[in-house]
Motif scaffolding. Structure first.
Motif: not given
Length: 220
Positions: A115-116, A125-131, A111-112
């Motif tokens: 996001e990077n 991805f602007e938070g698509s996986f960080d969520q 996920a990190e």
């Protein structure tokens, strides 16, 4: 006995219609594989869809706990597909992962990494996986409680003798599964350079969300 609310029945109906719509767009007889990474996206997508149909049946049968365990697997397939295509493509071979020569990082590291990630234009991805991580919705961790037998849900089961799910809990599960299916479908079309199909799907998703009132909810 748990009965599904009209709201949740509507979500399931709209999601099923979307599933049919998308799969009618996919050329399963002659899929376009530019390389093995495009092929693994397709393979993961097929497995995901099989799980999605089973998830749907479990929810209809009010078997919420096993549906959550399956949703965890669906989330893993979702993030692995994106990780392989966007992070590992061009860096290693798919066979290294299939043969176990190169292990997948854990969920949170994938996920990190996603996001990077930024494409050539600087878009990410602007938070698509960080969520899904611990610092936000913590979906993966919550789903893992059911497969690993720990956490707040197990404590509630221990104290009350039964697992209690609200209609809001079920709504969250249904919308999570719907969102995973949508984004994985978009990845499938993108990986096969089917930009027209991607555009059509985005328009269809917007129509479904409007029918469910999700656009209005997002602006509240």
């Amino acid at each position: 006995m748990l009965m599904l609310s009209d709201r949740n029945k509507d979500i399931m109906s709209q999601a099923n219609g979307l599933w049919i719509f998308v799969n009618e767009m996919i050329d399963h007889k002659n899929p376009n594989f530019e390389d093995d990474y495009c092929k693994i996206v397709y393979i993961y997508y097929r497995i995901f869809c099989q799980n999605y149909r089973s998830f749907d049946m479990l929810i209809k049968d009010k078997q919420i706990s096993p549906a959550i365990v399956l949703l965890r697997t669906m989330l893993e397939l979702h993030i692995k597909s994106h990780f392989l295509f966007f992070i590992e493509r061009g860096q290693s071979s798919v066979s290294d992962f299939l043969d176990g020569k190169k292990p997948f990082p854990n969920f949170f590291k994938m996920a990190e990494a996603l996001e990077n990630y930024q494409d050539e234009s600087g878009k990410g991805f602007e938070g698509s996986f960080d969520q899904f991580t611990k610092k936000n919705l913590a979906s993966y961790e919550k789903f893992s409680w059911f497969s690993h037998g720990k956490g707040d849900y197990l404590k509630a089961f221990f104290m009350q003798g039964k697992m209690i799910f609200t209609q809001e809990n079920i709504t969250e599960l249904l919308l999570t599964a719907k969102g995973l299916f949508e984004t994985l479908s978009l990845l499938l079309f993108f990986s096969q350079n089917k930009l027209d199909s991607t555009k059509i799907l985005l328009e269809k998703i917007a129509d479904v969300d409007a029918a469910l009132g999700l656009n209005n909810e997002a602006t509240k």
